[in-house]
Motif scaffolding. Sequence first.
Motif, PDB file in Angstrom:
ATOM      1  N   ALA A 184      -6.514  25.763 -16.190  1.00 23.60           N
ATOM      2  CA  ALA A 184      -7.728  26.615 -16.656  1.00 23.60           C
ATOM      3  C   ALA A 184      -8.604  25.814 -17.826  1.00 23.60           C
ATOM      4  CB  ALA A 184      -7.570  27.690 -16.656  1.00 23.60           C
ATOM      5  N   ALA A 185      -7.852  25.384 -18.821  1.00 21.97           N
ATOM      6  CA  ALA A 185      -8.512  24.928 -19.992  1.00 21.97           C
ATOM      7  C   ALA A 185      -8.736  23.735 -19.734  1.00 21.97           C
ATOM      8  CB  ALA A 185      -7.301  24.723 -21.258  1.00 21.97           C
ATOM      9  N   GLU A 186      -8.359  22.839 -18.974  1.00 17.09           N
ATOM     10  CA  GLU A 186      -8.903  21.593 -18.547  1.00 17.09           C
ATOM     11  C   GLU A 186     -10.141  21.914 -17.690  1.00 17.09           C
ATOM     12  OE1 GLU A 186      -9.371  17.334 -17.811  1.00 17.09           O
ATOM     13  OE2 GLU A 186      -8.738  18.677 -19.261  1.00 17.09           O
ATOM     14  N   GLY A 187     -10.370  22.714 -16.984  1.00 16.80           N
ATOM     15  CA  GLY A 187     -11.382  23.161 -15.988  1.00 16.80           C
ATOM     16  C   GLY A 187     -12.514  23.588 -16.954  1.00 16.80           C
ATOM     17  N   ARG A 188     -12.316  24.393 -17.990  1.00 23.03           N
ATOM     18  CA  ARG A 188     -13.116  24.579 -19.183  1.00 23.03           C
ATOM     19  C   ARG A 188     -13.659  23.356 -19.821  1.00 23.03           C
ATOM     20  NH1 ARG A 188      -9.958  28.987 -19.404  1.00 23.03           N
ATOM     21  NH2 ARG A 188      -8.846  28.285 -21.200  1.00 23.03           N
ATOM     22  N   ARG A 189     -12.956  22.427 -19.961  1.00 20.52           N
ATOM     23  CA  ARG A 189     -13.311  21.011 -20.658  1.00 20.52           C
ATOM     24  C   ARG A 189     -14.266  20.190 -19.895  1.00 20.52           C
ATOM     25  NH1 ARG A 189     -12.821  16.044 -21.123  1.00 20.52           N
ATOM     26  NH2 ARG A 189     -11.506  15.898 -19.277  1.00 20.52           N
ATOM     27  N   VAL A 190     -14.045  20.260 -18.464  1.00 21.38           N
ATOM     28  CA  VAL A 190     -14.905  19.613 -17.666  1.00 21.38           C
ATOM     29  C   VAL A 190     -16.174  20.085 -17.588  1.00 21.38           C
ATOM     30  CG1 VAL A 190     -15.298  18.665 -15.246  1.00 21.38           C
ATOM     31  CG2 VAL A 190     -12.878  18.724 -16.157  1.00 21.38           C
ATOM     32  N   ARG A 191     -16.312  21.561 -17.407  1.00 22.04           N
ATOM     33  CA  ARG A 191     -17.469  22.043 -17.360  1.00 22.04           C
ATOM     34  C   ARG A 191     -18.244  21.715 -18.754  1.00 22.04           C
ATOM     35  NH1 ARG A 191     -18.989  25.643 -13.518  1.00 22.04           N
ATOM     36  NH2 ARG A 191     -20.370  26.594 -14.840  1.00 22.04           N
ATOM     37  N   ARG A 192     -17.612  22.033 -19.902  1.00 20.57           N
ATOM     38  CA  ARG A 192     -18.256  21.506 -21.303  1.00 20.57           C
ATOM     39  C   ARG A 192     -18.765  20.049 -21.258  1.00 20.57           C
ATOM     40  NH1 ARG A 192     -13.740  24.285 -23.336  1.00 20.57           N
ATOM     41  NH2 ARG A 192     -12.907  22.152 -24.067  1.00 20.57           N
ATOM     42  N   LEU A 193     -17.946  19.227 -20.653  1.00 19.53           N
ATOM     43  CA  LEU A 193     -18.371  17.902 -20.650  1.00 19.53           C
ATOM     44  C   LEU A 193     -19.620  17.700 -19.794  1.00 19.53           C
ATOM     45  CD1 LEU A 193     -17.403  15.083 -21.255  1.00 19.53           C
ATOM     46  CD2 LEU A 193     -16.329  14.850 -19.160  1.00 19.53           C
ATOM     47  N   HIS A 194     -19.945  18.587 -18.855  1.00 15.60           N
ATOM     48  CA  HIS A 194     -21.201  18.226 -17.832  1.00 15.60           C
ATOM     49  C   HIS A 194     -22.453  19.093 -18.229  1.00 15.60           C
ATOM     50  CE1 HIS A 194     -18.149  16.517 -15.436  1.00 15.60           C
ATOM     51  NE2 HIS A 194     -18.889  15.926 -14.710  1.00 15.60           N
ATOM     52  N   GLN A 195     -22.145  20.235 -19.157  1.00 17.73           N
ATOM     53  CA  GLN A 195     -23.324  20.760 -19.627  1.00 17.73           C
ATOM     54  C   GLN A 195     -24.666  20.173 -20.009  1.00 17.73           C
ATOM     55  OE1 GLN A 195     -21.629  23.446 -23.178  1.00 17.73           O
ATOM     56  NE2 GLN A 195     -22.032  25.006 -21.533  1.00 17.73           N
ATOM     57  N   GLY A 196     -24.622  19.130 -20.560  1.00 17.72           N
ATOM     58  CA  GLY A 196     -25.688  18.495 -21.042  1.00 17.72           C
ATOM     59  C   GLY A 196     -26.273  17.430 -19.953  1.00 17.72           C
ATOM     60  N   ILE A 197     -25.642  17.021 -18.942  1.00 13.76           N
ATOM     61  CA  ILE A 197     -25.954  16.446 -17.723  1.00 13.76           C
ATOM     62  C   ILE A 197     -27.023  16.950 -16.948  1.00 13.76           C
ATOM     63  CG2 ILE A 197     -25.377  15.055 -15.929  1.00 13.76           C
ATOM     64  CD1 ILE A 197     -22.553  14.797 -17.133  1.00 13.76           C
ATOM     65  N   ARG A 198     -28.421  16.447 -17.099  1.00  8.60           N
ATOM     66  CA  ARG A 198     -29.455  16.934 -16.207  1.00  8.60           C
ATOM     67  C   ARG A 198     -30.518  15.716 -16.123  1.00  8.60           C
ATOM     68  NH1 ARG A 198     -30.934  21.667 -17.818  1.00  8.60           N
ATOM     69  NH2 ARG A 198     -29.363  22.235 -19.061  1.00  8.60           N
ATOM     70  N   GLY A 199     -31.311  15.864 -15.237  1.00  4.87           N
ATOM     71  CA  GLY A 199     -32.302  14.911 -15.000  1.00  4.87           C
ATOM     72  C   GLY A 199     -33.154  14.990 -13.626  1.00  4.87           C
ATOM     73  N   THR A 200     -33.696  13.860 -13.181  1.00  3.55           N
ATOM     74  CA  THR A 200     -34.518  13.859 -12.068  1.00  3.55           C
ATOM     75  C   THR A 200     -33.789  13.087 -10.896  1.00  3.55           C
ATOM     76  OG1 THR A 200     -36.572  14.203 -13.171  1.00  3.55           O
ATOM     77  CG2 THR A 200     -36.658  13.589 -10.869  1.00  3.55           C
ATOM     78  N   ASP A 201     -33.539  13.506  -9.731  1.00  2.00           N
ATOM     79  CA  ASP A 201     -32.823  12.628  -8.770  1.00  2.00           C
ATOM     80  C   ASP A 201     -33.776  11.834  -7.731  1.00  2.00           C
ATOM     81  OD1 ASP A 201     -33.975  14.261  -6.626  1.00  2.00           O
ATOM     82  OD2 ASP A 201     -32.350  15.082  -6.122  1.00  2.00           O
ATOM     83  N   THR A 202     -33.272  10.914  -7.085  1.00  2.00           N
ATOM     84  CA  THR A 202     -34.105   9.892  -6.460  1.00  2.00           C
ATOM     85  C   THR A 202     -35.233  10.538  -5.524  1.00  2.00           C
ATOM     86  OG1 THR A 202     -32.475   9.887  -4.554  1.00  2.00           O
ATOM     87  CG2 THR A 202     -32.133   8.211  -6.461  1.00  2.00           C
ATOM     88  N   ARG A 203     -35.049  11.827  -5.235  1.00  2.00           N
ATOM     89  CA  ARG A 203     -35.899  12.598  -4.355  1.00  2.00           C
ATOM     90  C   ARG A 203     -37.029  13.332  -5.306  1.00  2.00           C
ATOM     91  NH1 ARG A 203     -32.318  15.039   0.605  1.00  2.00           N
ATOM     92  NH2 ARG A 203     -31.129  13.094   1.084  1.00  2.00           N
ATOM     93  N   GLY A 204     -37.034  13.144  -6.640  1.00  4.96           N
ATOM     94  CA  GLY A 204     -37.849  13.887  -7.522  1.00  4.96           C
ATOM     95  C   GLY A 204     -37.505  15.359  -7.858  1.00  4.96           C
ATOM     96  N   ARG A 205     -36.334  15.528  -7.626  1.00  2.11           N
ATOM     97  CA  ARG A 205     -36.008  16.945  -7.932  1.00  2.11           C
ATOM     98  C   ARG A 205     -35.280  16.974  -9.247  1.00  2.11           C
ATOM     99  NH1 ARG A 205     -32.666  17.838  -2.437  1.00  2.11           N
ATOM    100  NH2 ARG A 205     -31.472  16.105  -2.958  1.00  2.11           N
ATOM    101  N   GLY A 206     -35.579  18.000  -9.867  1.00  2.15           N
ATOM    102  CA  GLY A 206     -34.735  18.031 -11.207  1.00  2.15           C
ATOM    103  C   GLY A 206     -33.301  18.608 -10.709  1.00  2.15           C
ATOM    104  N   TYR A 207     -32.460  18.085 -11.580  1.00  3.06           N
ATOM    105  CA  TYR A 207     -31.057  18.511 -11.338  1.00  3.06           C
ATOM    106  C   TYR A 207     -30.250  18.860 -12.656  1.00  3.06           C
ATOM    107  CZ  TYR A 207     -29.467  14.089 -13.123  1.00  3.06           C
ATOM    108  OH  TYR A 207     -29.055  12.968 -13.961  1.00  3.06           O
ATOM    109  N   HIS A 208     -28.992  19.699 -12.519  1.00  2.00           N
ATOM    110  CA  HIS A 208     -28.046  20.059 -13.678  1.00  2.00           C
ATOM    111  C   HIS A 208     -27.001  19.741 -12.969  1.00  2.00           C
ATOM    112  CE1 HIS A 208     -25.845  22.108 -16.607  1.00  2.00           C
ATOM    113  NE2 HIS A 208     -26.809  21.845 -17.523  1.00  2.00           N
TER     114      HIS A 208
END
Length: 291
Positions: free
Chosen positions: A84-108
């Motif tokens: 579970a601690a590793e699962g929380r670490r993975v989520r922390r790692l992905h918190q700041g990953i956001r942008g726009t995909d190839t279809r012009g949609r925002g993603y997080h």
Amino acid sequence: MNDTARIPGRLDPEPPPPGGVLWTTTGDIRSLLTLPAAFTLQVAHPAVGAGVDQHSVFRTDPWGRGERSLRSVMLWVYGGAEAAAEGRRVRRLHQGIRGTDTRGRGYHALDPACYAWVHATGFPVAVYAGRYLFRRITPDQERQLYAEWLRVGRILGLRDRDMPQSVEEFWPYYHRMLAEEIEPTKVARELLSTEVDLPRPEAASPVLRLLLRMTWPVLRVGYLRFRAFVTVGYMPPDARAAIGLEWTPAQERRLRRFSTAVRLLVPVLPERLRYLPRARAARARWRAGAF
């Protein structure tokens, strides 16, 4: 409170059970052959592919990234209290990953629609590739495998409402995703290319570093061809079709010959060669009653 932190008084989700399907197969070296197919299917989602394209080090540090990802997977299954601690670490790692995909949609990266797909892809690949490398599973074993896969999803912080809760719910979801979302993204194409500039792996030994430096131009081509072969070969045919991948009868015959050799050889190896170190250690503790 940050959703990656442990909430006082709330029990951590349980990892897959010792002795279960995932416990038996995940740390087996044969499962390494299935990882490229699962990862390629993940990044064939426009948002996931955009996130990896824009934020990952898979181009500059592919070996390190692969090692870290494999360590994480081993912890989800064999980590016990660490899972579970590793699962929380993975989520922390992905918190700041956001942008726009190839279809012009925002993603997080942690949007359930994206994050659940990353988790989901391992199941159909395990079922399909397992027929070649392990054995064809029965409907009851498939249900057991999916129930254990749901536990992995909870370890990763997914809520039950964000995941199909049974095999009967999973397959319609999977086919809808293939029909509506999956495409040959830039990253998926790169992972299947035999012409990318793949950095050579690092080695601790000076002699091995020298050998790699001398032989890497040849080894790189052979590795990339093999990676593309097992990626497409162990990907379910409907996923291949969604990404637009070709697979010939001759390739299928080669895959069957290769898989048969692996399926017959690996089970006769001693456990120290058959299982990855963390899996081997966890299995030994379990047999000793200390897990």
